[in-house]
Design an enzyme around this catalytic site. Structure first.
Site, PDB file in Angstrom:
ATOM      1  N   SER A  96      12.215  12.276  43.605  1.00  0.00           N
ATOM      2  CA  SER A  96      13.240  12.663  44.519  1.00  0.00           C
ATOM      3  C   SER A  96      13.441  13.936  44.712  1.00  0.00           C
ATOM      4  CB  SER A  96      14.605  12.072  43.776  1.00  0.00           C
ATOM      5  OG  SER A  96      14.678  10.570  43.941  1.00  0.00           O
ATOM      6  N   HIS A 282      15.135   0.996  40.033  1.00  0.00           N
ATOM      7  CA  HIS A 282      14.344   1.494  38.846  1.00  0.00           C
ATOM      8  C   HIS A 282      14.367   0.335  37.980  1.00  0.00           C
ATOM      9  CE1 HIS A 282      12.539   5.464  39.547  1.00  0.00           C
ATOM     10  NE2 HIS A 282      13.679   5.775  40.018  1.00  0.00           N
TER      11      HIS A 282
END
Length: 490
Positions: A96, A282
């Site tokens: 990210s 995740h």
């Protein structure tokens, strides 16, 4: 004054582009008649690519229609739609920080690096900083902690995304106008130093930690930090599936940001991140991901309301930074069948199940327990009844792993592949429910598939096609400063 500001930005932007070797890609093929976006929204669904979007639309359709299909989200109906590549300077699969840097600055960097080049020696300027210099107000909103990688990529410069104290100090010293959503990691403050909260209070920021304080905010010249520390998910908003009526949603923070920033005559730039889509993926929790994608879409709807009142001056851009989890719409056990309505049987996130059910059970049964004790809660909260022999075997094995059964060295790899470092029982529950729905996962990390980008409003046509995530910055810059784009092109 405006002429001098324009000349200054031309010089700064031109210098930065030539320094990073990007000038040609920005200048060539410009449409010199582009509308100027006085108001710009950038929505980033962290971990959100085509699988997350389509799973959400299929889930909505399954609950409201008898035939297979999808029910479109608000942003998937935008007129401009493109595909965006996400690789970074060192890896085909980005994280990210590097993805956020690419979107915010137009430059590739390494995973874990925030707004610095890949040598970690040169700081990169963000689209939010350019917007602020132009007189626009700036808002940064996220459903996760505001010093997490994606929001940090719009105000901080740091060698590592894990340097939380440095990052939240940069937030506290920034000149941006509205930060909202999750808390900064004040727990990372070194002993004897002031936290970011302390500094913001010292500098006269308006602090809002609940709905009454948020609702009381009115447009002013003071900086605002509006945060909500939820019941058990420290530093972030609760998952949408777990939210209670008193919890503040991403849409509410977006609506308040619009109210506060739109009073500025020069306009605003607002970045809104749906960060818990990523966290759910995740953990391979499809239901939590789907409900947070709906919550993200509800935030986009607040921007659409504003666009409808200012259609000639507003652009809304919606994208993802990468895909998370390797979500697939199809599972070997269901072959060509799907049953997305099964997702509706899940009443809480994996995290809430851990917190409210599994952890207390483990603490009260340190000498051992039986899966039969928890099966009623599994059926109640996930709808897993009429278990097959295979499903029961998987749950029993995971239960004993969660209760602390030993794992030898040779089975650690298998353990990770099955559970990804999460609670084995909880992970198995969500996996089995997802599989019943016809969904499956390949990873507990990110993947390298392209993401979708959507746009509505001034200059929306720029976002059609197939392009890199660095191009999102370039397109945003064109819309914020078309007069500078003309100067560069001429």
């Amino acid at each position: 004054m405006k002429k001098n500001l324009t000349l200054f930005l031309v010089l700064v932007f031109t210098t930065g582009l030539f320094a990073t070797g990007q000038s040609d890609s920005v200048v060539k093929g410009q449409d010199l008649s582009l509308q100027k976006a006085k108001y710009m929204f950038l929505f980033i669904g962290d971990g959100m690519a085509m699988p997350q979007i389509t799973a959400t639309e299929a889930y909505l359709s399954a609950n409201r229609a008898s035939a297979p299909g999808v029910e479109k989200l608000a942003f998937t109906q935008f007129p401009a739609q493109g595909l965006t590549t996400t690789y970074d300077a060192g890896s085909f699969i980005t994280d990210s920080a590097s993805a956020g840097t690419a979107i915010a600055t137009g430059s590739k960097t390494l995973s874990g690096v925030i707004n610095m080049d890949e040598t970690r020696t040169k700081e990169l300027k963000t689209i939010a900083e350019y917007a602020k210099e132009s007189g626009r107000k700036v808002g940064i909103i996220s459903s996760v902690n505001l010093d997490h990688a994606t929001p940090a990529c719009f105000y901080a410069k740091e060698e590592s995304r894990n340097n939380y104290f440095n990052i939240n100090m940069q937030l506290a010293h920034s000149n941006f106008d509205y930060f909202a959503g999750g808390m900064v990691r004040v727990d990372k403050t070194p002993e004897g130093q002031k936290s970011a909260h302390d500094l913001m209070q010292d500098n006269g920021w308006l602090m809002a930690s609940n709905r009454d304080e948020l609702n009381a905010l009115v447009p002013s010249d003071k900086q605002v930090y509006a945060y909500y520390n939820s019941s058990f998910t420290r530093n972030s908003l609760d998952y949408a599936i777990d939210m209670e009526p008193e919890d503040i949603s991403l849409a509410e923070y977006t609506a308040k940001g619009i109210e506060l920033l739109s009073a500025n005559e020069e306009g605003f730039f607002m970045m809104v991140e749906g960060g818990k889509i990523d966290w759910a993926c995740h953990a391979n929790d499809a239901a939590a991901s789907i409900h947070n994608t709906i919550a993200f879409d509800n935030a986009v709807k607040e921007a659409i309301k504003f666009y409808q009142a200012h259609p000639e001056e507003t652009v809304i851009i919606v994208t993802g930074d990468h895909e998370t989890g390797g979500l697939t719409l199809g599972f070997a056990g269901t072959k060509y069948d799907s049953a997305f309505a099964e997702i509706d049987k899940q009443l809480m996130s994996y995290e809430a199940f851990d917190h409210y059910i599994l952890t207390p059970y483990k603490e009260s049964h340190k000498e051992g327990g039986e899966l039969a004790d928890i099966l009623p809660e599994i059926e109640k909260n996930f709808g897993l009844s009429d278990l097959t022999d295979y499903e029961l075997e998987m749950l029993v094995s995971a239960f004993y792993r969660s209760m602390g059964s030993e794992v030898n060295e040779s089975s650690k790899t298998q353990d990770y592949l099955l559970y990804g470092g999460y609670e084995p029982l909880t992970m198995t529950i969500t996996h089995l429910l997802n599989q019943r729905a016809g969904l499956a996962w390949t990873s507990y990390s990110h993947t390298g598939v392209p993401v979708q980008t959507f746009a509505l409003g001034a200059g929306e046509e720029l976002f059609n096609g197939y392009y890199d995530n660095t191009d999102i910055f370039k397109k945003m810059y064109q819309l914020l400063f078309p007069e500078i784009t003309v100067a560069l092109a001429q």
